[in-house]
Scaffold this motif. Sequence first.
Motif, PDB file in Angstrom:
ATOM      1  N   SER A 102       0.859  -1.186   0.000  1.00 40.92           N
ATOM      2  CA  SER A 102       0.000   0.000   0.000  1.00 40.92           C
ATOM      3  C   SER A 102       0.891   1.231   0.000  1.00 40.92           C
ATOM      4  N   TYR A 103       0.359   2.302  -0.550  1.00 42.16           N
ATOM      5  CA  TYR A 103       1.101   3.561  -0.535  1.00 42.16           C
ATOM      6  C   TYR A 103       0.112   4.715  -0.452  1.00 42.16           C
ATOM      7  N   GLU A 104       0.559   5.765   0.224  1.00 48.36           N
ATOM      8  CA  GLU A 104      -0.249   6.972   0.337  1.00 48.36           C
ATOM      9  C   GLU A 104       0.653   8.134   0.733  1.00 48.36           C
ATOM     10  N   PRO A 105       0.238   9.348   0.379  1.00 48.56           N
ATOM     11  CA  PRO A 105       1.055  10.499   0.765  1.00 48.56           C
ATOM     12  C   PRO A 105       1.143  10.604   2.282  1.00 48.56           C
ATOM     13  N   ALA A 106       2.301  11.020   2.761  1.00 49.30           N
ATOM     14  CA  ALA A 106       2.444  11.278   4.194  1.00 49.30           C
ATOM     15  C   ALA A 106       1.494  12.425   4.539  1.00 49.30           C
ATOM     16  N   GLY A 107       0.822  12.309   5.661  1.00 49.54           N
ATOM     17  CA  GLY A 107      -0.194  13.288   6.030  1.00 49.54           C
ATOM     18  C   GLY A 107       0.330  14.471   6.798  1.00 49.54           C
ATOM     19  N   TRP A 108       1.615  14.744   6.737  1.00 48.29           N
ATOM     20  CA  TRP A 108       2.217  15.837   7.495  1.00 48.29           C
ATOM     21  C   TRP A 108       3.423  16.358   6.734  1.00 48.29           C
ATOM     22  N   PRO A 109       3.769  17.630   6.926  1.00 48.16           N
ATOM     23  CA  PRO A 109       4.926  18.198   6.229  1.00 48.16           C
ATOM     24  C   PRO A 109       6.262  17.888   6.920  1.00 48.16           C
ATOM     25  N   SER A 110       6.204  17.492   8.193  1.00 44.20           N
ATOM     26  CA  SER A 110       7.416  17.122   8.915  1.00 44.20           C
ATOM     27  C   SER A 110       7.058  16.065   9.948  1.00 44.20           C
ATOM     28  N   LEU A 111       8.073  15.334  10.382  1.00 48.22           N
ATOM     29  CA  LEU A 111       7.852  14.227  11.302  1.00 48.22           C
ATOM     30  C   LEU A 111       8.932  14.215  12.376  1.00 48.22           C
ATOM     31  N   PRO A 112       8.543  14.445  13.647  1.00 49.89           N
ATOM     32  CA  PRO A 112       9.539  14.314  14.711  1.00 49.89           C
ATOM     33  C   PRO A 112       9.786  12.833  14.984  1.00 49.89           C
ATOM     34  N   MET A 113      11.026  12.491  15.267  1.00 57.19           N
ATOM     35  CA  MET A 113      11.352  11.095  15.542  1.00 57.19           C
ATOM     36  C   MET A 113      12.609  11.001  16.390  1.00 57.19           C
ATOM     37  N   VAL A 114      12.832   9.814  16.917  1.00 54.92           N
ATOM     38  CA  VAL A 114      14.058   9.520  17.664  1.00 54.92           C
ATOM     39  C   VAL A 114      14.707   8.325  16.963  1.00 54.92           C
ATOM     40  N   PRO A 115      15.806   8.551  16.226  1.00 53.92           N
ATOM     41  CA  PRO A 115      16.447   7.441  15.521  1.00 53.92           C
ATOM     42  C   PRO A 115      17.107   6.471  16.486  1.00 53.92           C
ATOM     43  N   ARG A 116      17.020   5.202  16.177  1.00 54.85           N
ATOM     44  CA  ARG A 116      17.649   4.158  16.994  1.00 54.85           C
ATOM     45  C   ARG A 116      19.157   4.126  16.801  1.00 54.85           C
ATOM     46  N   GLU A 117      19.607   4.597  15.634  1.00 53.70           N
ATOM     47  CA  GLU A 117      21.037   4.608  15.323  1.00 53.70           C
ATOM     48  C   GLU A 117      21.471   6.038  15.069  1.00 53.70           C
ATOM     49  N   ASP A 118      22.751   6.302  15.248  1.00 58.19           N
ATOM     50  CA  ASP A 118      23.303   7.632  15.024  1.00 58.19           C
ATOM     51  C   ASP A 118      23.035   8.059  13.581  1.00 58.19           C
ATOM     52  N   PRO A 119      22.273   9.137  13.372  1.00 57.41           N
ATOM     53  CA  PRO A 119      21.973   9.562  12.002  1.00 57.41           C
ATOM     54  C   PRO A 119      23.208  10.028  11.240  1.00 57.41           C
TER      55      PRO A 119
END
Length: 159
Positions: free
Chosen positions: A90-107
């Motif tokens: 399935s695919y659909e546009p992301a419903g937000w212009p930005s997404l806060p997150m906490v990466p599990r690995e060093d970005p």
Amino acid sequence: MDHVVLAQGPAAAVVERFLGSWLGRWPALRCASGADDSDGVFSPWVPGQVLGASTARGDLLIARDEVMEANWDLSGYALDERDEGPLALSYEPAGWPSLPMVPREDPYGRAGFRYEPYDITVVGAGLYLFTLVTPHDSAFTRTALDTLLRSADPTSPRP
């Protein structure tokens, strides 16, 4: 198992690359619309089929051949005697212009330093959510997910 991937579109191109790669593994690949209002009829996949459809949002059911298609209702998302199983994408546009997150690995990908997770924000235009539904964790499932990840990168060489 559901695997959600956030990637830049256009979504139809990502799906086309995925199916094109998968066609090498499954020459008799069959697809059906997974939309609730569809008739669910499978047919052989033809390259360009997704690009010619409405591309904002979509759901595909993917089977190796007519045998897997016929067994899907009986077995669901289960591996068969070849250790392969049906897929849904399935695919659909992301419903937000930005997404806060906490990466599990060093970005930054630094080696040798202890990483303490911290908040980051992902911002981008044309982001899509791709959901790949597979049988339980297996080599087959990892291959399907790796294929989707490569397909989301238009610069990645095709297998």
